[in-house]
Design a protein around this motif. Structure first.
Motif, PDB file in Angstrom:
ATOM      1  N   SER A 158       6.892  -8.881  -0.357  1.00  0.00           N
ATOM      2  CA  SER A 158       5.899  -9.123   0.687  1.00  0.00           C
ATOM      3  C   SER A 158       6.568  -9.308   2.036  1.00  0.00           C
ATOM      4  O   SER A 158       7.791  -9.399   2.152  1.00  0.00           O
ATOM      5  CB  SER A 158       5.053 -10.360   0.353  1.00  0.00           C
ATOM      6  OG  SER A 158       5.689 -11.545   0.801  1.00  0.00           O
ATOM      7  N   PHE A 159       5.746  -9.390   3.069  1.00  0.00           N
ATOM      8  CA  PHE A 159       6.229  -9.638   4.416  1.00  0.00           C
ATOM      9  C   PHE A 159       6.923 -10.989   4.519  1.00  0.00           C
ATOM     10  O   PHE A 159       7.621 -11.254   5.497  1.00  0.00           O
ATOM     11  CB  PHE A 159       5.064  -9.555   5.411  1.00  0.00           C
ATOM     12  CG  PHE A 159       4.519  -8.163   5.594  1.00  0.00           C
ATOM     13  CD1 PHE A 159       4.987  -7.348   6.605  1.00  0.00           C
ATOM     14  CD2 PHE A 159       3.536  -7.669   4.739  1.00  0.00           C
ATOM     15  CE1 PHE A 159       4.489  -6.066   6.775  1.00  0.00           C
ATOM     16  CE2 PHE A 159       3.033  -6.386   4.904  1.00  0.00           C
ATOM     17  CZ  PHE A 159       3.508  -5.576   5.928  1.00  0.00           C
ATOM     18  N   SER A 162      10.485 -11.262   5.531  1.00  0.00           N
ATOM     19  CA  SER A 162      10.863 -11.146   6.935  1.00  0.00           C
ATOM     20  C   SER A 162      10.413 -12.361   7.749  1.00  0.00           C
ATOM     21  O   SER A 162      11.198 -12.953   8.479  1.00  0.00           O
ATOM     22  CB  SER A 162      10.257  -9.872   7.536  1.00  0.00           C
ATOM     23  OG  SER A 162      10.439  -9.809   8.926  1.00  0.00           O
ATOM     24  N   TRP A 199       6.418  -4.012  -0.197  1.00  0.00           N
ATOM     25  CA  TRP A 199       5.713  -5.127   0.434  1.00  0.00           C
ATOM     26  C   TRP A 199       4.219  -4.909   0.266  1.00  0.00           C
ATOM     27  O   TRP A 199       3.640  -3.975   0.835  1.00  0.00           O
ATOM     28  CB  TRP A 199       6.056  -5.204   1.914  1.00  0.00           C
ATOM     29  CG  TRP A 199       7.417  -5.777   2.204  1.00  0.00           C
ATOM     30  CD1 TRP A 199       8.386  -6.089   1.301  1.00  0.00           C
ATOM     31  CD2 TRP A 199       7.948  -6.086   3.491  1.00  0.00           C
ATOM     32  NE1 TRP A 199       9.494  -6.572   1.941  1.00  0.00           N
ATOM     33  CE2 TRP A 199       9.255  -6.588   3.285  1.00  0.00           C
ATOM     34  CE3 TRP A 199       7.460  -5.990   4.795  1.00  0.00           C
ATOM     35  CZ2 TRP A 199      10.076  -6.991   4.347  1.00  0.00           C
ATOM     36  CZ3 TRP A 199       8.275  -6.387   5.849  1.00  0.00           C
ATOM     37  CH2 TRP A 199       9.559  -6.890   5.627  1.00  0.00           C
ATOM     38  N   ILE A 254       6.644  -0.573   2.897  1.00  0.00           N
ATOM     39  CA  ILE A 254       5.351  -1.226   3.112  1.00  0.00           C
ATOM     40  C   ILE A 254       4.301  -0.381   2.395  1.00  0.00           C
ATOM     41  O   ILE A 254       4.118   0.800   2.711  1.00  0.00           O
ATOM     42  CB  ILE A 254       5.034  -1.349   4.613  1.00  0.00           C
ATOM     43  CG1 ILE A 254       6.056  -2.269   5.288  1.00  0.00           C
ATOM     44  CG2 ILE A 254       3.618  -1.894   4.816  1.00  0.00           C
ATOM     45  CD1 ILE A 254       5.914  -2.357   6.797  1.00  0.00           C
ATOM     46  N   HIS A 274       0.345  -4.471   8.921  1.00  0.00           N
ATOM     47  CA  HIS A 274       0.797  -5.817   9.322  1.00  0.00           C
ATOM     48  C   HIS A 274       2.230  -5.826   9.852  1.00  0.00           C
ATOM     49  O   HIS A 274       2.788  -6.905  10.094  1.00  0.00           O
ATOM     50  CB  HIS A 274       0.687  -6.827   8.161  1.00  0.00           C
ATOM     51  CG  HIS A 274      -0.650  -6.859   7.494  1.00  0.00           C
ATOM     52  ND1 HIS A 274      -1.804  -7.254   8.148  1.00  0.00           N
ATOM     53  CD2 HIS A 274      -1.031  -6.522   6.235  1.00  0.00           C
ATOM     54  CE1 HIS A 274      -2.832  -7.169   7.311  1.00  0.00           C
ATOM     55  NE2 HIS A 274      -2.396  -6.728   6.166  1.00  0.00           N
ATOM     56  N   ARG A 275       2.836  -4.664  10.042  1.00  0.00           N
ATOM     57  CA  ARG A 275       4.216  -4.601  10.511  1.00  0.00           C
ATOM     58  C   ARG A 275       4.378  -5.290  11.871  1.00  0.00           C
ATOM     59  O   ARG A 275       5.322  -6.060  12.089  1.00  0.00           O
ATOM     60  CB  ARG A 275       4.674  -3.146  10.603  1.00  0.00           C
ATOM     61  CG  ARG A 275       6.103  -2.971  11.115  1.00  0.00           C
ATOM     62  CD  ARG A 275       6.403  -1.509  11.430  1.00  0.00           C
ATOM     63  NE  ARG A 275       6.535  -0.703  10.220  1.00  0.00           N
ATOM     64  CZ  ARG A 275       7.698  -0.457   9.612  1.00  0.00           C
ATOM     65  NH1 ARG A 275       8.821  -0.967  10.110  1.00  0.00           N
ATOM     66  NH2 ARG A 275       7.739   0.305   8.536  1.00  0.00           N
ATOM     67  N   LEU A 278       3.906  -9.227  11.318  1.00  0.00           N
ATOM     68  CA  LEU A 278       4.701  -9.974  10.348  1.00  0.00           C
ATOM     69  C   LEU A 278       6.132  -9.491  10.184  1.00  0.00           C
ATOM     70  O   LEU A 278       6.930 -10.147   9.518  1.00  0.00           O
ATOM     71  CB  LEU A 278       3.990  -9.951   8.982  1.00  0.00           C
ATOM     72  CG  LEU A 278       2.595 -10.583   8.952  1.00  0.00           C
ATOM     73  CD1 LEU A 278       2.000 -10.480   7.556  1.00  0.00           C
ATOM     74  CD2 LEU A 278       2.638 -12.038   9.409  1.00  0.00           C
ATOM     75  N   SER A 280       9.283  -6.106  10.023  1.00  0.00           N
ATOM     76  CA  SER A 280       9.637  -4.825   9.418  1.00  0.00           C
ATOM     77  C   SER A 280      10.713  -4.995   8.357  1.00  0.00           C
ATOM     78  O   SER A 280      11.572  -5.879   8.476  1.00  0.00           O
ATOM     79  CB  SER A 280      10.169  -3.869  10.491  1.00  0.00           C
ATOM     80  OG  SER A 280       9.229  -3.680  11.531  1.00  0.00           O
TER      81      SER A 280
END
Length: 290
Positions: A158-159, A162, A199, A254, A274-275, A278, A280
């Motif tokens: 998931s994000f 990051s 993700w 993603i 959502h890049r 939240l 990359s």
């Protein structure tokens, strides 16, 4: 691998694992699904109430979707049970085309808005069942995949790998599985086996539906942009079947973006990435040091 037939999805009694397994079943696959919920569920939602879902219910849903579901009781905190799982897959199927590492320890304080030291130390269990367990399952699957010269190991991430999401233990587990995919791909390169980390966006699961009720303000707008887990199952199948899929090996992808490569939608819609909000994924590093 143009026609992946045999999959293992870990942690599939409910939640993302269940949906991914059903998504693979919709592609006609035989799917071994693992979990600890056999006759009943001991899992609870964020409200403390029991959550529905067993491995047998998931297996039946896979079969109803057009595949063949096989339920295997497995505690992924026990290496011996993981080994027995893959012994059974070898004995009954003779091969494995896809492994989805999804089993993850979900602590009851995961989404509490509190610093990590104010949560129970047991929250670190996600490193054991989530990161370490994914390595162990991959170790067993790799032996079969290398022998047959093909296969895909996918990690659900998931994000949170990051950005700050649910605290440092959760973030470390997600960043960890991304790195497993990256480094395993290096080892797999001469053998025709792929490894990717995906993700996922917010998921429509039993636990998420409870969260949306318990934390209405925190989860405002959640359901409008959330993904059905079957969406990820279709992505995983497409990567495994893609004759050019080797170029994705080692990458963190993603899901909402890579789906466009294959024309995959979620209930006819393209979920948001959502890049920008939240973060990359890191690009693979070509350096190899032994």
């Amino acid at each position: 691998m143009t026609n992946p037939a045999i999959a293992v999805v870990t942690g599939a009694s409910r939640g993302a694992g269940k949906g991914i397994a059903i998504g693979l079943g919709e592609q006609g696959m035989t799917v071994f699904v693992t979990g600890r919920s056999i006759d009943h569920s001991d899992a609870t939602g964020w409200d403390g109430k029991p959550l529905a879902g067993t491995i047998h219910e998931t297996a039946a849903a896979i079969t109803a979707a057009g595949g063949r579901g096989i339920a295997v009781a497995c505690d992924h905190g026990d290496d011996a049970q993981i080994a027995a799982l893959f012994d059974r897959v070898r004995a009954e199927a003779g091969r494995i085309d896809i492994l989805v590492n999804n089993a993850t320890h979900i602590h009851h304080q995961l989404i509490e808005q509190a610093p990590f030291w104010e949560k129970e130390l047991a929250a670190v269990g996600i490193i054991d069942v989530g990161l370490r367990s994914a390595y162990v399952a991959s170790w067993h699957a790799a032996k079969m995949m290398v022998e047959q010269g093909s296969g895909l190991i996918a990690f659900t991430s998931s994000f949170g790998a990051s950005c700050y999401m649910h605290g440092p233990a959760y973030g470390a587990q997600k960043a960890g599985v991304d790195k497993l995919a990256h480094d395993m791909a290096v080892d797999f390169r001469p053998y025709g086996v792929r490894a990717v980390s995906i993700w996922l966006g917010p998921q429509i699961t039993e636990r998420a539906l409870v969260a949306a009720e318990v934390n209405k303000e925190q989860y405002e707008g959640f359901m409008a942009m959330a993904e059905m887990p079957q969406f990820t199952g279709h992505i995983v199948h497409a990567i495994a079947a893609d004759p050019n899929g080797d170029e994705l090996s080692g990458h963190t992808l993603i899901g909402a973006e890579i789906a466009g490569r294959y024309g995959i939608t979620d209930r006819g819609k393209t979920p948001p990435s959502h890049r920008e909000m939240l973060g990359s994924p890191r690009d693979p590093n070509p350096a190899v040091v032994y």
